[in-house]
Design a protein around this motif. Sequence first.
Motif, PDB file in Angstrom:
ATOM      1  N   PRO A  71       1.184  -1.415  -0.049  1.00  0.00           N
ATOM      2  CA  PRO A  71       0.053  -0.405  -0.091  1.00  0.00           C
ATOM      3  C   PRO A  71       0.554   1.114  -0.037  1.00  0.00           C
ATOM      4  N   PHE A  72       0.765   2.445  -1.067  1.00  0.00           N
ATOM      5  CA  PHE A  72       0.369   3.623  -1.212  1.00  0.00           C
ATOM      6  C   PHE A  72      -0.328   4.858  -0.311  1.00  0.00           C
ATOM      7  N   TYR A  73       0.645   5.339   1.114  1.00  0.00           N
ATOM      8  CA  TYR A  73      -0.036   5.988   1.409  1.00  0.00           C
ATOM      9  C   TYR A  73      -0.001   7.615   0.842  1.00  0.00           C
ATOM     10  N   GLN A  74      -1.089   8.352   1.133  1.00  0.00           N
ATOM     11  CA  GLN A  74      -1.143   9.354   0.401  1.00  0.00           C
ATOM     12  C   GLN A  74       0.035  10.961   1.025  1.00  0.00           C
ATOM     13  N   MET A  75      -0.384  10.707   3.169  1.00  0.00           N
ATOM     14  CA  MET A  75       0.055  11.856   3.630  1.00  0.00           C
ATOM     15  C   MET A  75       1.561  11.503   3.344  1.00  0.00           C
ATOM     16  N   ARG A  76       2.231  10.366   2.664  1.00  0.00           N
ATOM     17  CA  ARG A  76       3.545  10.014   2.742  1.00  0.00           C
ATOM     18  C   ARG A  76       4.351  10.976   1.439  1.00  0.00           C
ATOM     19  N   ARG A  77       2.997  11.410   0.716  1.00  0.00           N
ATOM     20  CA  ARG A  77       3.377  11.979  -0.822  1.00  0.00           C
ATOM     21  C   ARG A  77       3.081  13.418  -0.833  1.00  0.00           C
ATOM     22  N   MET A  78       3.115  13.878   0.180  1.00  0.00           N
ATOM     23  CA  MET A  78       2.801  15.777   0.918  1.00  0.00           C
ATOM     24  C   MET A  78       3.481  16.482  -0.159  1.00  0.00           C
ATOM     25  N   ASP A  79       4.907  16.521  -0.237  1.00  0.00           N
ATOM     26  CA  ASP A  79       6.509  17.187  -1.711  1.00  0.00           C
ATOM     27  C   ASP A  79       5.629  17.181  -2.441  1.00  0.00           C
ATOM     28  N   ARG A  80       5.032  16.044  -3.006  1.00  0.00           N
ATOM     29  CA  ARG A  80       5.248  15.766  -4.282  1.00  0.00           C
ATOM     30  C   ARG A  80       3.694  16.369  -4.931  1.00  0.00           C
ATOM     31  N   TYR A  81       2.805  16.959  -4.045  1.00  0.00           N
ATOM     32  CA  TYR A  81       1.558  17.332  -3.944  1.00  0.00           C
ATOM     33  C   TYR A  81       1.506  18.480  -4.041  1.00  0.00           C
ATOM     34  N   ARG A  82       2.438  19.417  -3.397  1.00  0.00           N
ATOM     35  CA  ARG A  82       2.666  20.124  -3.677  1.00  0.00           C
ATOM     36  C   ARG A  82       3.785  21.039  -4.681  1.00  0.00           C
ATOM     37  N   VAL A  84       3.751  19.775  -7.419  1.00  0.00           N
ATOM     38  CA  VAL A  84       2.644  20.141  -8.586  1.00  0.00           C
ATOM     39  C   VAL A  84       1.986  21.235  -8.732  1.00  0.00           C
ATOM     40  N   ILE A  85       1.968  21.412  -7.276  1.00  0.00           N
ATOM     41  CA  ILE A  85       0.365  22.811  -6.811  1.00  0.00           C
ATOM     42  C   ILE A  85       1.551  23.914  -7.569  1.00  0.00           C
ATOM     43  N   ALA A  86       2.648  24.124  -6.885  1.00  0.00           N
ATOM     44  CA  ALA A  86       3.752  25.008  -7.361  1.00  0.00           C
ATOM     45  C   ALA A  86       3.900  25.361  -8.666  1.00  0.00           C
ATOM     46  N   LYS A  87       3.952  24.262  -9.827  1.00  0.00           N
ATOM     47  CA  LYS A  87       3.630  24.399 -10.986  1.00  0.00           C
ATOM     48  C   LYS A  87       2.714  24.767 -11.507  1.00  0.00           C
ATOM     49  N   MET A  88       1.560  24.219 -11.393  1.00  0.00           N
ATOM     50  CA  MET A  88       0.410  25.010 -11.347  1.00  0.00           C
ATOM     51  C   MET A  88      -0.001  26.331 -11.280  1.00  0.00           C
ATOM     52  N   LEU A  89       0.704  26.957 -10.555  1.00  0.00           N
ATOM     53  CA  LEU A  89       0.449  28.313  -9.934  1.00  0.00           C
ATOM     54  C   LEU A  89       1.300  29.121 -11.118  1.00  0.00           C
ATOM     55  N   VAL A  90       2.179  28.540 -11.362  1.00  0.00           N
ATOM     56  CA  VAL A  90       2.849  29.059 -11.926  1.00  0.00           C
ATOM     57  C   VAL A  90       3.112  29.101 -13.975  1.00  0.00           C
ATOM     58  N   GLU A  91       2.227  28.288 -14.295  1.00  0.00           N
ATOM     59  CA  GLU A  91       1.696  28.189 -15.649  1.00  0.00           C
ATOM     60  C   GLU A  91       0.256  28.502 -15.610  1.00  0.00           C
ATOM     61  N   GLY A  92      -0.718  28.880 -14.178  1.00  0.00           N
ATOM     62  CA  GLY A  92      -1.934  29.228 -14.798  1.00  0.00           C
ATOM     63  C   GLY A  92      -2.986  28.786 -14.756  1.00  0.00           C
ATOM     64  N   PHE A 186      -7.695  16.399  -6.303  1.00  0.00           N
ATOM     65  CA  PHE A 186      -6.035  16.799  -6.350  1.00  0.00           C
ATOM     66  C   PHE A 186      -4.953  15.739  -6.296  1.00  0.00           C
ATOM     67  N   CYS A 187      -4.950  15.563  -4.937  1.00  0.00           N
ATOM     68  CA  CYS A 187      -4.717  14.151  -4.557  1.00  0.00           C
ATOM     69  C   CYS A 187      -4.949  12.822  -5.357  1.00  0.00           C
ATOM     70  N   VAL A 188      -6.516  12.630  -5.408  1.00  0.00           N
ATOM     71  CA  VAL A 188      -6.468  11.115  -6.723  1.00  0.00           C
ATOM     72  C   VAL A 188      -5.414  11.417  -8.118  1.00  0.00           C
ATOM     73  N   VAL A 189      -5.213  12.373  -8.557  1.00  0.00           N
ATOM     74  CA  VAL A 189      -4.794  13.077  -9.477  1.00  0.00           C
ATOM     75  C   VAL A 189      -4.065  12.887 -10.100  1.00  0.00           C
ATOM     76  N   VAL A 190      -3.527  12.987  -9.020  1.00  0.00           N
ATOM     77  CA  VAL A 190      -1.595  13.169  -9.524  1.00  0.00           C
ATOM     78  C   VAL A 190      -1.172  11.389  -8.827  1.00  0.00           C
ATOM     79  N   ASP A 191      -1.713  11.072  -7.732  1.00  0.00           N
ATOM     80  CA  ASP A 191      -1.539   9.643  -7.824  1.00  0.00           C
ATOM     81  C   ASP A 191      -1.919   8.704  -9.131  1.00  0.00           C
TER      82      ASP A 191
END
Length: 470
Positions: A71-82, A84-92, A186-191
């Motif tokens: 099993p993978f746990y989303q709480m261990r993937r917070m850095d990855r989500y952040r 992707v969000i940072a990149k989306m903010l830059v790209e608009g 959002f987490c579901v999409v990135v996962d």
Amino acid sequence: MVRTRFAPSPTGFLHIGGARTALFAWAYARHHGGTFVLRIEDTDVERSTPEATQAILDGMRWLGLDPDEGPFYQMRRMDRYREVIAKMLVEGTAYHCWCTKEELEAMRAEQEALGMKPRYDGRWRPEPGKTLPAPPEGVKPVVRFRNPLDGGTAWNDLVKGPIAFDNAELDDLIIARSDGTPTYNFCVVVDDWDMRITHVIRGDDHVNNTPRQINILRALGAPVPEYGHLPMIHGPDGQKLSKRHGAVSVMQYDEDGYLPDAVVNYLARLGWSHGDDEIFSREQFVRWFDGQHVSRSPSRFDFDKLRWLNNHYLKQADDADLAKRVAARLERAGVAVPADGPDLGVVCGLLKERAQTLNELADLAHMFYGEHDPNAIAQADRDKHLGGAAREAVAGFAARLAALEQGDWTAAGIAAALKETLAAQGLKMPQLAIPVRLLVFGVTQTPSVDAMLAAMPRAWVLARLARWPG
């Protein structure tokens, strides 16, 4: 390569609906020689618990739905989500929104008063030529996805067929809360993107999430999986499945005495069919399950059918395996299985056709190991079966059993002693067999009495035959 996933939230137990979703996703991957991924979506920190997580893992293991990855746990993937969000903010493709809770409530109230569907009105959405207000002090912004305003989002659902939504109906959903925590959609999409999921099989309560997730995937330049949404499971009365219907932890079915193969077989037929086949192995299910023939209508949970299936699997089960499962139940009930007592595997073999669950089988096995007080025999049974010539017949039968050679303590040897006693006493089989059953086992009906006695140590049988009521 087909890659499916099961992604439960550990805010409660793994119930029967989630188990069916896991089974279908597992079988689809196995059918195509693909990969089945287990993901624990534990971002709901307030409601997620370690106990619920363990219950999910235990339920999956009990059903035999072992993942290939995770099993993978989303709480261990917070850095990855952040990231992707940072990149989306830059790209608009995402933007900050400083709306307060009070502003959102007022927005909703105004829209409802006008008969409009409540939704975010895009006041902080950046657009060419639009002047945004100054961010208010002391308010931490959320991050919203910049959903397309035009066109539509459609997919050919593996279960429901073509489904389409107008993008104008989808507002700019929040993908990160004001504390920086990413949201479920959002987490579901990135996962799904990172784990290369090709087919998403889940309950149809997620249909409304799917167009939002597809749009986020497209904004990220990620491939879009195929989606299949399974109808809900209802109770026998057609209402939403509740605890009284069977919406309990999968492990409760273990506690209640069901075999995992029976539960898997039952779940496979709950909303899917392969001709008229009702009973089949999980290997056959994997061979047949290609995603077709899944019902578009809710299915109904039927305990009678589950018990019928479980009885079939009990009858087919290995006696030694049953003995291990029944021994644990007897131990919990305080019933000892002594080393010099009846072999529990033989006992299970004798009784399994009469039981629908392991618990019933354990209850039946009590008659071999529990202490029987002849005075507990119902008066009606005493009057009917233990009067008249019964005592003399039982004594004659006991004498013949005592005289048997050690090698003749078999069902055949005991059957011969029965026949000799009946002939000597001028009786019919029930006139001797039923008194023997009452004295040895405390009941009037059992499988063949000679086989039942042969499973018992001779000393136990003779001691019980010597005891009479009152």
